[in-house]
Design a protein around this motif. Sequence first.
Motif, mmCIF file in Angstrom:
data_model
loop_
_atom_site.group_PDB
_atom_site.id
_atom_site.type_symbol
_atom_site.label_atom_id
_atom_site.label_comp_id
_atom_site.label_asym_id
_atom_site.label_seq_id
_atom_site.Cartn_x
_atom_site.Cartn_y
_atom_site.Cartn_z
ATOM 1 N N PRO A 78 43.406 46.839 43.812
ATOM 2 C CA PRO A 78 44.122 45.545 43.767
ATOM 3 C C PRO A 78 43.487 44.529 42.815
ATOM 4 C CG PRO A 78 43.936 46.306 46.020
ATOM 5 C CD PRO A 78 43.079 47.210 45.186
ATOM 6 N N THR A 79 42.151 44.482 42.767
ATOM 7 C CA THR A 79 41.477 43.507 41.903
ATOM 8 C C THR A 79 41.121 44.086 40.542
ATOM 9 O OG1 THR A 79 39.305 44.096 42.814
ATOM 10 C CG2 THR A 79 40.524 42.322 43.897
ATOM 11 N N GLY A 80 41.158 45.413 40.410
ATOM 12 C CA GLY A 80 40.806 46.042 39.142
ATOM 13 C C GLY A 80 39.343 45.912 38.805
ATOM 14 N N LYS A 81 38.475 45.904 39.825
ATOM 15 C CA LYS A 81 37.039 45.712 39.595
ATOM 16 C C LYS A 81 36.214 46.827 40.229
ATOM 17 C CE LYS A 81 37.172 40.639 39.310
ATOM 18 N NZ LYS A 81 36.640 39.376 39.875
ATOM 19 N N ILE A 82 35.039 47.051 39.646
ATOM 20 C CA ILE A 82 34.064 47.963 40.220
ATOM 21 C C ILE A 82 33.340 47.214 41.337
ATOM 22 C CG2 ILE A 82 31.984 49.341 39.820
ATOM 23 C CD1 ILE A 82 34.400 50.503 38.456
ATOM 24 N N ILE A 83 33.333 47.765 42.555
ATOM 25 C CA ILE A 83 32.690 47.076 43.671
ATOM 26 C C ILE A 83 31.411 47.772 44.126
ATOM 27 C CG2 ILE A 83 34.837 46.046 44.467
ATOM 28 C CD1 ILE A 83 35.032 48.219 46.588
ATOM 29 N N ALA A 84 31.145 48.976 43.613
ATOM 30 C CA ALA A 84 29.905 49.675 43.944
ATOM 31 C C ALA A 84 29.624 50.699 42.854
ATOM 32 C CB ALA A 84 29.995 50.357 45.308
ATOM 33 N N LEU A 85 28.327 50.920 42.608
ATOM 34 C CA LEU A 85 27.918 51.873 41.573
ATOM 35 C C LEU A 85 26.744 52.683 42.114
ATOM 36 C CD1 LEU A 85 28.926 52.409 38.656
ATOM 37 C CD2 LEU A 85 26.944 51.123 37.859
ATOM 38 N N VAL A 86 26.880 53.987 42.056
ATOM 39 C CA VAL A 86 25.835 54.901 42.523
ATOM 40 C C VAL A 86 25.221 55.544 41.292
ATOM 41 C CG1 VAL A 86 25.340 56.961 43.896
ATOM 42 C CG2 VAL A 86 27.066 55.329 44.679
ATOM 43 N N ASP A 87 24.014 55.106 40.942
ATOM 44 C CA ASP A 87 23.410 55.569 39.690
ATOM 45 C C ASP A 87 21.910 55.777 39.802
ATOM 46 O OD1 ASP A 87 22.818 52.922 40.032
ATOM 47 O OD2 ASP A 87 23.327 52.293 38.003
ATOM 48 N N SER A 88 21.410 56.072 40.994
ATOM 49 C CA SER A 88 19.984 56.345 41.175
ATOM 50 C C SER A 88 19.822 57.441 42.217
ATOM 51 C CB SER A 88 19.233 55.084 41.619
ATOM 52 O OG SER A 88 19.648 54.686 42.916
#
Length: 241
Positions: A78-88
Amino acid sequence: YEGLMQQILTFVYRREARHGRVQQFYKVFRKYCGLVVFKVQLLDEQHMLIRLGPSECAGRLLPDPSQPSWVFALFHIPTGKIIALVDSRGALTGLLMLYYRRMNQFWHIRDTLIRPIDPEATNAVHSITGERPVQPLFLNRAVSGAVAGLPVSSQDRNLSPFLNPALYSYDERKLTALDGSRPLSCPEYPTIKFTSRRKRALKFKLTPGPPEPSGRSKKSVQFLFHPWAAFVISVQNTPLH
């Protein structure tokens, strides 16, 4: 794609700036710019799980266990945004534990009496919790291998109880052929034996056809299990020369 990468870079910049580590963002900037999208899954009407990684990971079964190669982004539609990132490494472990606890949601199974069978994830979680102690390097491999199956392609993976490691023991190196993930070479894995955990006796075995006369065939095989019945189809492929 450019819009997605802008969202990811913005998320990383704000995260590092929040902790006073803006210089860290510039160190990893090229890494994130080199990511490509590998797989996408709709978790529900509002959330999308995206797996990204370096282009050189294409075709690999497992990423480098010493360094997490996969990056997972949770996209809010709905907002077109990244709300979490798993990168470790720690975040990958957290994602695996979340997947293990909420497996039905990832597999889109509403019946609470049915739980998907994912031996690779189960073994990795048991290693993390200490139920199955392993060396750190093998633990990293287990976690990397388990999350490499995310996002879930529920229409391609098997839910058969015959793959439940609590019921049957089998060579886990052959798991990718058994759960429908990737075919394996027949000469390398000619027969798969299933032993009862409770009775410690051979219950059945799968043999993917007779051996080739030359013994050098590049024939590959993968198996499609019925979700609950004792029925399995072997899909074999022999490349034409």
